[in-house]
Design a protein around this motif. Structure first.
Motif, PDB file in Angstrom:
ATOM      1  N   VAL A  65      23.171   6.157 -16.426  1.00 31.72           N
ATOM      2  CA  VAL A  65      22.657   4.834 -16.127  1.00 31.72           C
ATOM      3  C   VAL A  65      23.870   3.934 -15.870  1.00 31.72           C
ATOM      4  CG1 VAL A  65      21.333   2.862 -16.992  1.00 31.72           C
ATOM      5  CG2 VAL A  65      20.633   5.214 -17.592  1.00 31.72           C
ATOM      6  N   PHE A  66      23.935   3.371 -14.655  1.00 37.36           N
ATOM      7  CA  PHE A  66      25.076   2.563 -14.250  1.00 37.36           C
ATOM      8  C   PHE A  66      24.746   1.078 -14.231  1.00 37.36           C
ATOM      9  CE2 PHE A  66      26.533   6.579 -12.817  1.00 37.36           C
ATOM     10  CZ  PHE A  66      27.911   6.486 -12.690  1.00 37.36           C
ATOM     11  N   VAL A  67      25.750   0.269 -14.607  1.00 40.23           N
ATOM     12  CA  VAL A  67      25.691  -1.166 -14.385  1.00 40.23           C
ATOM     13  C   VAL A  67      25.715  -1.355 -12.870  1.00 40.23           C
ATOM     14  CG1 VAL A  67      26.958  -3.340 -14.656  1.00 40.23           C
ATOM     15  CG2 VAL A  67      26.864  -1.709 -16.569  1.00 40.23           C
ATOM     16  N   ARG A  68      24.764  -2.123 -12.362  1.00 41.03           N
ATOM     17  CA  ARG A  68      24.668  -2.337 -10.913  1.00 41.03           C
ATOM     18  C   ARG A  68      25.705  -3.342 -10.424  1.00 41.03           C
ATOM     19  NH1 ARG A  68      19.921  -4.800 -10.108  1.00 41.03           N
ATOM     20  NH2 ARG A  68      20.381  -4.975  -7.914  1.00 41.03           N
ATOM     21  N   ARG A  69      25.855  -3.340  -9.118  1.00 38.48           N
ATOM     22  CA  ARG A  69      26.755  -4.273  -8.448  1.00 38.48           C
ATOM     23  C   ARG A  69      25.948  -5.301  -7.656  1.00 38.48           C
ATOM     24  NH1 ARG A  69      31.834  -2.561  -8.872  1.00 38.48           N
ATOM     25  NH2 ARG A  69      32.154  -0.400  -9.481  1.00 38.48           N
ATOM     26  N   ASP A  70      26.545  -6.466  -7.464  1.00 33.71           N
ATOM     27  CA  ASP A  70      25.906  -7.502  -6.662  1.00 33.71           C
ATOM     28  C   ASP A  70      26.269  -7.330  -5.190  1.00 33.71           C
ATOM     29  OD1 ASP A  70      28.489  -8.577  -6.302  1.00 33.71           O
ATOM     30  OD2 ASP A  70      28.183 -10.176  -7.776  1.00 33.71           O
ATOM     31  N   GLU A  71      25.867  -8.289  -4.377  1.00 36.42           N
ATOM     32  CA  GLU A  71      26.109  -8.190  -2.933  1.00 36.42           C
ATOM     33  C   GLU A  71      27.594  -8.196  -2.583  1.00 36.42           C
ATOM     34  OE1 GLU A  71      25.523 -12.309  -4.347  1.00 36.42           O
ATOM     35  OE2 GLU A  71      24.196 -10.577  -4.390  1.00 36.42           O
ATOM     36  N   ASN A  72      28.449  -8.661  -3.488  1.00 40.47           N
ATOM     37  CA  ASN A  72      29.897  -8.651  -3.267  1.00 40.47           C
ATOM     38  C   ASN A  72      30.569  -7.421  -3.879  1.00 40.47           C
ATOM     39  OD1 ASN A  72      29.895 -11.188  -1.911  1.00 40.47           O
ATOM     40  ND2 ASN A  72      29.675 -12.189  -3.914  1.00 40.47           N
ATOM     41  N   ARG A  73      29.751  -6.456  -4.316  1.00 39.73           N
ATOM     42  CA  ARG A  73      30.234  -5.210  -4.920  1.00 39.73           C
ATOM     43  C   ARG A  73      30.895  -5.431  -6.290  1.00 39.73           C
ATOM     44  NH1 ARG A  73      28.188  -1.162  -3.961  1.00 39.73           N
ATOM     45  NH2 ARG A  73      29.950   0.200  -4.121  1.00 39.73           N
ATOM     46  N   GLU A  74      30.574  -6.548  -6.923  1.00 35.72           N
ATOM     47  CA  GLU A  74      31.065  -6.834  -8.267  1.00 35.72           C
ATOM     48  C   GLU A  74      29.996  -6.422  -9.271  1.00 35.72           C
ATOM     49  OE1 GLU A  74      34.154  -7.773  -8.841  1.00 35.72           O
ATOM     50  OE2 GLU A  74      34.524  -7.916  -6.679  1.00 35.72           O
ATOM     51  N   ILE A 115      27.367  -6.657 -12.029  1.00 42.20           N
ATOM     52  CA  ILE A 115      26.496  -7.766 -12.411  1.00 42.20           C
ATOM     53  C   ILE A 115      26.851  -8.197 -13.830  1.00 42.20           C
ATOM     54  CG2 ILE A 115      24.095  -8.425 -12.881  1.00 42.20           C
ATOM     55  CD1 ILE A 115      23.325  -6.561 -10.524  1.00 42.20           C
ATOM     56  N   ALA A 116      27.261  -9.449 -13.970  1.00 43.34           N
ATOM     57  CA  ALA A 116      27.829  -9.955 -15.221  1.00 43.34           C
ATOM     58  C   ALA A 116      26.904  -9.770 -16.422  1.00 43.34           C
ATOM     59  CB  ALA A 116      28.220 -11.423 -15.066  1.00 43.34           C
ATOM     60  N   GLU A 117      25.623 -10.052 -16.275  1.00 43.75           N
ATOM     61  CA  GLU A 117      24.689  -9.945 -17.398  1.00 43.75           C
ATOM     62  C   GLU A 117      24.586  -8.497 -17.881  1.00 43.75           C
ATOM     63  OE1 GLU A 117      19.964 -10.569 -18.357  1.00 43.75           O
ATOM     64  OE2 GLU A 117      20.834 -11.681 -16.695  1.00 43.75           O
ATOM     65  N   GLN A 118      24.505  -7.556 -16.947  1.00 42.01           N
ATOM     66  CA  GLN A 118      24.452  -6.140 -17.326  1.00 42.01           C
ATOM     67  C   GLN A 118      25.777  -5.686 -17.922  1.00 42.01           C
ATOM     68  OE1 GLN A 118      23.142  -3.490 -14.243  1.00 42.01           O
ATOM     69  NE2 GLN A 118      21.043  -4.232 -14.335  1.00 42.01           N
ATOM     70  N   LEU A 119      26.862  -6.153 -17.347  1.00 36.40           N
ATOM     71  CA  LEU A 119      28.180  -5.783 -17.863  1.00 36.40           C
ATOM     72  C   LEU A 119      28.330  -6.231 -19.319  1.00 36.40           C
ATOM     73  CD1 LEU A 119      30.975  -4.571 -17.450  1.00 36.40           C
ATOM     74  CD2 LEU A 119      31.704  -6.778 -16.494  1.00 36.40           C
ATOM     75  N   ALA A 120      27.877  -7.425 -19.634  1.00 33.58           N
ATOM     76  CA  ALA A 120      27.953  -7.923 -21.015  1.00 33.58           C
ATOM     77  C   ALA A 120      27.122  -7.041 -21.953  1.00 33.58           C
ATOM     78  CB  ALA A 120      27.477  -9.374 -21.087  1.00 33.58           C
ATOM     79  N   LYS A 121      25.950  -6.605 -21.487  1.00 35.76           N
ATOM     80  CA  LYS A 121      25.115  -5.731 -22.311  1.00 35.76           C
ATOM     81  C   LYS A 121      25.769  -4.362 -22.487  1.00 35.76           C
ATOM     82  CE  LYS A 121      20.845  -8.143 -21.291  1.00 35.76           C
ATOM     83  NZ  LYS A 121      19.501  -8.100 -20.762  1.00 35.76           N
ATOM     84  N   PHE A 122      26.374  -3.843 -21.411  1.00 36.57           N
ATOM     85  CA  PHE A 122      27.095  -2.575 -21.514  1.00 36.57           C
ATOM     86  C   PHE A 122      28.235  -2.705 -22.520  1.00 36.57           C
ATOM     87  CE2 PHE A 122      30.873  -0.158 -20.499  1.00 36.57           C
ATOM     88  CZ  PHE A 122      30.387   1.139 -20.493  1.00 36.57           C
TER      89      PHE A 122
END
Length: 174
Positions: A146-155, A157-164
């Motif tokens: 299960v991967f943290v997704r990326r936004d339209e700028n390929r960064e 996603i901050a909210e998911q990254l914080a949860k990870f």
């Protein structure tokens, strides 16, 4: 040195060499080049890049992941890399399976008892930070990731990254 120790040393040396050659490559490809398991590659990543939780944490980790919103769910075998984007449904146990069904393209049945551990992986992948949760089997391969997704700028996603990061840190050795 006995044969088993030598074999372990040889495997580790091959793994280290393959990882050094392509440190931000696909773990399964690195493992294949070294003739070792993906788990053996994860074990030699820099400290903190792969944090392992016990198999007994499967259900609590899954429950946490259901709160992440849309994730990237990947099943990687020798024959296919299947990617599905969606929210993880709640799971329930029955008939020897962990059953996941809901309003998501991600659904089915997981042989939860085959899970040997859960690994939080935070490493560079093709030059970019990648964060994922790998449900590992006893053979040393990922059942699924299960991967943290990326936004339209390929960064990421901050909210998911914080949860990870919160989950990663919860299981990191102290």
């Amino acid at each position: 040195m006995d044969a088993q120790t030598e074999n372990t040393g040889d495997r580790r040396a091959r793994a280290l060499a393959a990882l050094a050659e392509k440190p931000d490559g696909v773990i399964e490809a690195i493992a294949g080049a070294a003739r070792v398991t993906p788990a053996e590659i994860l074990e030699i990543l820099p400290e903190g890049a792969a944090v392992i939780a016990a198999k007994d944490e499967f259900a609590p980790i899954w429950t946490d992941l259901t709160q992440w919103g849309k994730v990237l769910f990947i099943v990687h075998t020798d024959d296919i890399v299947l990617e599905a984007e969606g929210s993880l449904p709640e799971g329930s146990e029955g008939h020897g399976w962990f059953n996941i069904h809901g309003d998501s393209p991600i659904g089915g049945h997981i042989k939860k008892d085959n899970c040997a551990s859960v690994t939080f992986v935070d490493r560079a992948f093709h030059g970019r930070r990648s964060c994922s949760v790998w449900f590992m089997n006893a053979k040393g391969s990922a059942m699924f990731k299960v991967f943290v997704r990326r936004d339209e700028n390929r960064e990421l996603i901050a909210e998911q990254l914080a949860k990870f990061e919160a989950l990663h840190d919860r299981y990191a050795p102290r």
